[in-house]
Design a protein around this motif. Structure first.
Motif, PDB file in Angstrom:
ATOM      1  N   VAL A   1      -7.572  12.381   3.210  1.00  0.00           N
ATOM      2  CA  VAL A   1      -8.609  11.437   3.625  1.00  0.00           C
ATOM      3  C   VAL A   1      -9.032  10.602   2.415  1.00  0.00           C
ATOM      4  CG1 VAL A   1     -10.924  11.233   4.624  1.00  0.00           C
ATOM      5  CG2 VAL A   1      -9.392  13.062   5.397  1.00  0.00           C
ATOM      6  N   GLY A   2      -9.373   9.337   2.673  1.00  0.00           N
ATOM      7  CA  GLY A   2      -9.789   8.450   1.586  1.00  0.00           C
ATOM      8  C   GLY A   2      -8.622   7.962   0.761  1.00  0.00           C
ATOM      9  N   VAL A   3      -7.455   7.864   1.400  1.00  0.00           N
ATOM     10  CA  VAL A   3      -6.221   7.471   0.712  1.00  0.00           C
ATOM     11  C   VAL A   3      -6.267   5.988   0.366  1.00  0.00           C
ATOM     12  CG1 VAL A   3      -3.719   7.223   1.028  1.00  0.00           C
ATOM     13  CG2 VAL A   3      -4.890   9.271   1.863  1.00  0.00           C
ATOM     14  N   ASN A   4      -5.820   5.653  -0.816  1.00  0.00           N
ATOM     15  CA  ASN A   4      -5.693   4.276  -1.266  1.00  0.00           C
ATOM     16  C   ASN A   4      -4.730   3.527  -0.345  1.00  0.00           C
ATOM     17  OD1 ASN A   4      -4.551   2.008  -2.908  1.00  0.00           O
ATOM     18  ND2 ASN A   4      -5.972   2.840  -4.422  1.00  0.00           N
ATOM     19  N   ARG A   5      -4.923   2.231  -0.199  1.00  0.00           N
ATOM     20  CA  ARG A   5      -4.051   1.425   0.667  1.00  0.00           C
ATOM     21  C   ARG A   5      -2.623   1.354   0.142  1.00  0.00           C
ATOM     22  NH1 ARG A   5      -5.947  -4.058   1.267  1.00  0.00           N
ATOM     23  NH2 ARG A   5      -4.361  -4.144   2.889  1.00  0.00           N
TER      24      ARG A   5
ATOM     25  N   THR B   1      -5.457   9.285   6.067  1.00  0.00           N
ATOM     26  CA  THR B   1      -6.464   8.347   6.535  1.00  0.00           C
ATOM     27  C   THR B   1      -6.910   7.528   5.337  1.00  0.00           C
ATOM     28  OG1 THR B   1      -7.178   9.914   8.223  1.00  0.00           O
ATOM     29  CG2 THR B   1      -8.664   8.082   7.723  1.00  0.00           C
ATOM     30  N   THR B   2      -6.782   6.219   5.456  1.00  0.00           N
ATOM     31  CA  THR B   2      -7.090   5.347   4.321  1.00  0.00           C
ATOM     32  C   THR B   2      -8.595   5.180   4.149  1.00  0.00           C
ATOM     33  OG1 THR B   2      -6.809   3.425   5.750  1.00  0.00           O
ATOM     34  CG2 THR B   2      -4.927   4.070   4.399  1.00  0.00           C
ATOM     35  N   GLU B   3      -8.936   4.747   2.963  1.00  0.00           N
ATOM     36  CA  GLU B   3     -10.341   4.508   2.621  1.00  0.00           C
ATOM     37  C   GLU B   3     -10.910   3.366   3.458  1.00  0.00           C
ATOM     38  OE1 GLU B   3     -10.073   3.567  -1.526  1.00  0.00           O
ATOM     39  OE2 GLU B   3      -8.786   1.848  -1.167  1.00  0.00           O
TER      40      GLU B   3
ATOM     41  N   GLY C   1      -1.754  10.848  -4.409  1.00  0.00           N
ATOM     42  CA  GLY C   1      -2.658  10.595  -5.535  1.00  0.00           C
ATOM     43  C   GLY C   1      -2.970  11.901  -6.252  1.00  0.00           C
ATOM     44  N   ASN C   2      -4.258  12.219  -6.392  1.00  0.00           N
ATOM     45  CA  ASN C   2      -4.660  13.465  -7.055  1.00  0.00           C
ATOM     46  C   ASN C   2      -4.872  14.629  -6.099  1.00  0.00           C
ATOM     47  OD1 ASN C   2      -4.642  12.351  -9.644  1.00  0.00           O
ATOM     48  ND2 ASN C   2      -6.704  11.535  -9.388  1.00  0.00           N
ATOM     49  N   ALA C   3      -4.816  14.365  -4.800  1.00  0.00           N
ATOM     50  CA  ALA C   3      -5.003  15.430  -3.803  1.00  0.00           C
ATOM     51  C   ALA C   3      -3.681  16.171  -3.601  1.00  0.00           C
ATOM     52  CB  ALA C   3      -5.486  14.843  -2.489  1.00  0.00           C
ATOM     53  N   VAL C   4      -3.745  17.502  -3.641  1.00  0.00           N
ATOM     54  CA  VAL C   4      -2.525  18.298  -3.537  1.00  0.00           C
ATOM     55  C   VAL C   4      -2.628  19.357  -2.448  1.00  0.00           C
ATOM     56  CG1 VAL C   4      -1.848  17.979  -5.945  1.00  0.00           C
ATOM     57  CG2 VAL C   4      -3.302  19.897  -5.332  1.00  0.00           C
TER      58      VAL C   4
ATOM     59  N   SER D   1       1.271  -2.375   2.338  1.00  0.00           N
ATOM     60  CA  SER D   1      -0.011  -1.700   2.131  1.00  0.00           C
ATOM     61  C   SER D   1      -0.534  -1.155   3.451  1.00  0.00           C
ATOM     62  CB  SER D   1      -1.040  -2.682   1.566  1.00  0.00           C
ATOM     63  OG  SER D   1      -0.635  -3.135   0.308  1.00  0.00           O
ATOM     64  N   PHE D   2      -1.193  -0.014   3.380  1.00  0.00           N
ATOM     65  CA  PHE D   2      -1.864   0.530   4.549  1.00  0.00           C
ATOM     66  C   PHE D   2      -3.073  -0.328   4.872  1.00  0.00           C
ATOM     67  CE2 PHE D   2      -0.273   4.923   3.095  1.00  0.00           C
ATOM     68  CZ  PHE D   2       0.782   4.923   3.995  1.00  0.00           C
ATOM     69  N   LEU D   3      -3.521  -0.263   6.111  1.00  0.00           N
ATOM     70  CA  LEU D   3      -4.751  -0.929   6.519  1.00  0.00           C
ATOM     71  C   LEU D   3      -5.938  -0.052   6.153  1.00  0.00           C
ATOM     72  CD1 LEU D   3      -3.654  -2.089  10.093  1.00  0.00           C
ATOM     73  CD2 LEU D   3      -3.683  -3.440   7.983  1.00  0.00           C
ATOM     74  N   PHE D   4      -7.097  -0.678   5.927  1.00  0.00           N
ATOM     75  CA  PHE D   4      -8.315   0.092   5.648  1.00  0.00           C
ATOM     76  C   PHE D   4      -8.704   0.925   6.869  1.00  0.00           C
ATOM     77  CE2 PHE D   4      -9.249  -3.279   2.424  1.00  0.00           C
ATOM     78  CZ  PHE D   4      -9.442  -2.440   1.347  1.00  0.00           C
ATOM     79  N   GLY D   5      -9.261   2.101   6.629  1.00  0.00           N
ATOM     80  CA  GLY D   5      -9.823   2.937   7.684  1.00  0.00           C
ATOM     81  C   GLY D   5      -8.868   3.260   8.812  1.00  0.00           C
ATOM     82  N   THR D   6      -7.633   3.503   8.487  1.00  0.00           N
ATOM     83  CA  THR D   6      -6.600   3.731   9.502  1.00  0.00           C
ATOM     84  C   THR D   6      -5.893   5.056   9.235  1.00  0.00           C
ATOM     85  OG1 THR D   6      -6.299   1.342   9.640  1.00  0.00           O
ATOM     86  CG2 THR D   6      -4.556   2.699  10.581  1.00  0.00           C
ATOM     87  N   LYS D   7      -5.508   5.734  10.315  1.00  0.00           N
ATOM     88  CA  LYS D   7      -4.832   7.024  10.194  1.00  0.00           C
ATOM     89  C   LYS D   7      -3.328   6.847  10.396  1.00  0.00           C
ATOM     90  CE  LYS D   7      -5.407  11.847  11.450  1.00  0.00           C
ATOM     91  NZ  LYS D   7      -6.226  12.816  12.180  1.00  0.00           N
ATOM     92  N   TYR D   8      -2.566   7.485   9.525  1.00  0.00           N
ATOM     93  CA  TYR D   8      -1.108   7.432   9.549  1.00  0.00           C
ATOM     94  C   TYR D   8      -0.549   8.845   9.636  1.00  0.00           C
ATOM     95  CZ  TYR D   8      -1.781   2.642   8.031  1.00  0.00           C
ATOM     96  OH  TYR D   8      -2.170   1.333   7.961  1.00  0.00           O
TER      97      TYR D   8
END
Length: 144
Positions: free
Chosen positions: A45-49, A133-135, A36-39, A101-108
């Protein structure tokens, strides 16, 4: 005799020059990362699903060997996440795009293995890991 001496001198001259050639280093390194916008992080952290990880390299990626040297897993259960690899910037940027889609609140964890290489066959010096880590699902928290 004079011709032999000249011939031997020329061989010695060219042999010394050949030994003095210093091989140029062809380092293959990661130059940037983005979700996203994080570089330029290795933990996002707070990644969109629905997100993809973009990794910029110092030279063109060997696309034929890339798939076998990349993995994407859900960390809590080590589940492999299906993904596709895309390329941009003249094949210098790798995009890891999950097929689900990623799951909510999950670390990949996305891993780039040491044998990942450029077109010259130069590999990375070490394996690289990136954590996403998803939102959190705010509808559960707020009850809406």
């Amino acid at each position: 005799m004079k011709n032999t001496l000249i011939f031997l001198s020329l061989i010695t001259l060219f042999a010394c020059k050949k030994q003095q050639v210093i091989p140029q280093s062809d380092n293959f390194t990661i130059m940037s990362t983005r979700v996203g916008n994080a570089v330029d992080l290795n933990q996002f952290v707070g990644v969109n699903r629905i997100a993809d990880l973009q990794i910029g390299f110092s030279s063109k990626i060997d696309k034929y060997k890339a798939k076998e040297n990349v993995s994407l897993q859900q960390l809590n259960n080590q589940k492999n996440i299906p993904f596709e690899l895309l390329y941009k910037n003249g094949d210098c940027t790798l995009i890891i795009k999950p097929k689900e889609s990623f799951l909510f609140g999950t670390k990949y964890q996305a891993r780039i293995f040491k044998n990942f290489s450029n077109l010259n066959g130069t590999t990375l010096e070490t394996e690289q890991s990136f954590y996403l880590t998803t939102e959190i699902d705010t509808s559960i928290v707020t009850g809406k």
